[in-house]
Design an enzyme around this catalytic site. Sequence first.
Site, mmCIF file in Angstrom:
data_model
loop_
_atom_site.group_PDB
_atom_site.id
_atom_site.type_symbol
_atom_site.label_atom_id
_atom_site.label_comp_id
_atom_site.label_asym_id
_atom_site.label_seq_id
_atom_site.Cartn_x
_atom_site.Cartn_y
_atom_site.Cartn_z
ATOM 1 C CB VAL A 1 11.557 41.461 88.561
ATOM 2 C CG1 VAL A 1 11.462 40.119 87.856
ATOM 3 C CG2 VAL A 1 10.545 41.540 89.694
ATOM 4 C CG ASP B 1 16.952 36.453 94.172
ATOM 5 O OD1 ASP B 1 16.839 37.601 94.620
ATOM 6 O OD2 ASP B 1 17.230 36.201 92.984
ATOM 7 C CB THR C 1 26.465 47.316 94.073
ATOM 8 O OG1 THR C 1 27.357 46.629 94.940
ATOM 9 C CG2 THR C 1 26.925 47.195 92.655
ATOM 10 C CD GLU D 1 11.181 47.231 84.833
ATOM 11 O OE1 GLU D 1 10.230 47.725 84.246
ATOM 12 O OE2 GLU D 1 11.368 45.992 84.880
ATOM 13 N N GLY E 1 32.119 36.830 94.845
ATOM 14 C CA GLY E 1 31.153 37.789 95.404
ATOM 15 C C GLY E 1 29.785 37.714 94.752
ATOM 16 N N GLY F 1 23.933 43.629 89.139
ATOM 17 C CA GLY F 1 25.083 44.479 88.833
ATOM 18 C C GLY F 1 24.720 45.951 88.867
ATOM 19 C CE LYS G 1 15.648 38.563 91.459
ATOM 20 N NZ LYS G 1 16.942 37.984 91.086
#
Length: 428
Positions: free
Chosen positions: A134, A203, A14, A131, A189, A304, A207
């Site tokens: 995170v 996760d 993606t 960049e 998803g 995204g 970060k």
Amino acid sequence: MSNELRLGIAGLGTVGAGVVKIVEKNSDILAKKCGRGIEIAAVSARSRSKKRGIEISGYAWEDDPVALARRKDIDVFIELIGGENGSAKASVEAALDTGKHVVTANKAMLAVHGQYLAELAEQRRLALRFEAAVAGGIPVVKVLSESMAANRVKRVLGVMNGTCNYILTRMESSGLSYEEVFAEANGLGYLEADPSLDVGGIDSGHKLALLASIAFGTRVDFESMDIEGIDRVSITDIEQARDMGFRIKLLGVAKLTGKGLEQRTQPCLVPADSPLGRLENATNMIVIEGDASGQIFLQGAGAGEGPTSSSVLSDVVELARGQRATTFGQPAASLVDAKPVCSDLSAPFYLRMTLKDEPGVLALIASVLGDAGISIDRMRQYKHEGEAAPVIMVTHRTSPAEIAKAISRIKTSGAVLEDPVSIRIEEI
Ligand code: HSE
């Protein structure tokens, strides 16, 4: 000789496909902002023929990302493969070995190998930038390392995992259980291939470890972080917390205390009317508290195609302009080890107890709390259900150790039908 900055992109999922689209669509803007063109020279991915909504036949192809990293016709290697080790790490090492700057979105790799890779890059006078690793599209790495560089940072906290925020806000709006909403999020998803990275808090921990390093000038220390996920958060707690004016969020919190570095990822209550409390769906929010700046709130899409690719390209633009920022806001060799400490700072707590509906039970609970020096701020008893009397309390500030001690006494007091639940209230 061409002056264009030439990219090699490893990983066309993606985010990789998003980067290709922006470079193609916004090439004019990029050229103006950078004073030179940005061009994709070569790409690599697991499958050459997979449909991705982009045309890659015009770019050189490599099956092996390490070979891509070593190519002579690229200036910047963009690592979007993911994973702590394997070809992600091998290709980043190969890129640095052969003189390429690296841009990555790989928080897992940096949380574990960030110190080593940053030192490797800086010894070779190369940049390693992250960049996009995170909070997706939120430019928090640059804000923390550049805009806030004059501050002594007091605390960094926030919602750094959109999937968990989606699950928690969806549980609240639908009244569905954790298991039901988890299945729904999976169907949409939202979850990582290994869902425990999201719902297990890992996760978010990755970060937070990266932000803490920049904020406090400390070496990345993911191993020492206290990590708890959202799987023990029940719909009952979400509803009762709301009734008391709070919302439950999976927070990452990092703070230098007088004793060392506290880093934790855990479900916490925050005031429902605070910016964090109002955060809906898969959105992320990072709060930075500087001694000079005061509180800074950064909010946006944490994942995204568009948002994450935008952040990848913000690093590329920096490199195209000739800027060579350090990875963690100061030379990696100057970062110091901080002593990891568990949170022992006082905080208010939310307590949910299922009391036996008998005379004297509430007095017994009050005396256990009183003996532990815990003062009750607010309390609500709900309509009893059979033998059970549900009670919610919000305490004044107390230490996590005192709460744990009181809870273990309450468990064995004979006053409760179920183990009490306690959740920290993060003051903001
Ligand atoms: N899985 C992450 C999230 C996005 O839900 O926020 C990538 O870091």
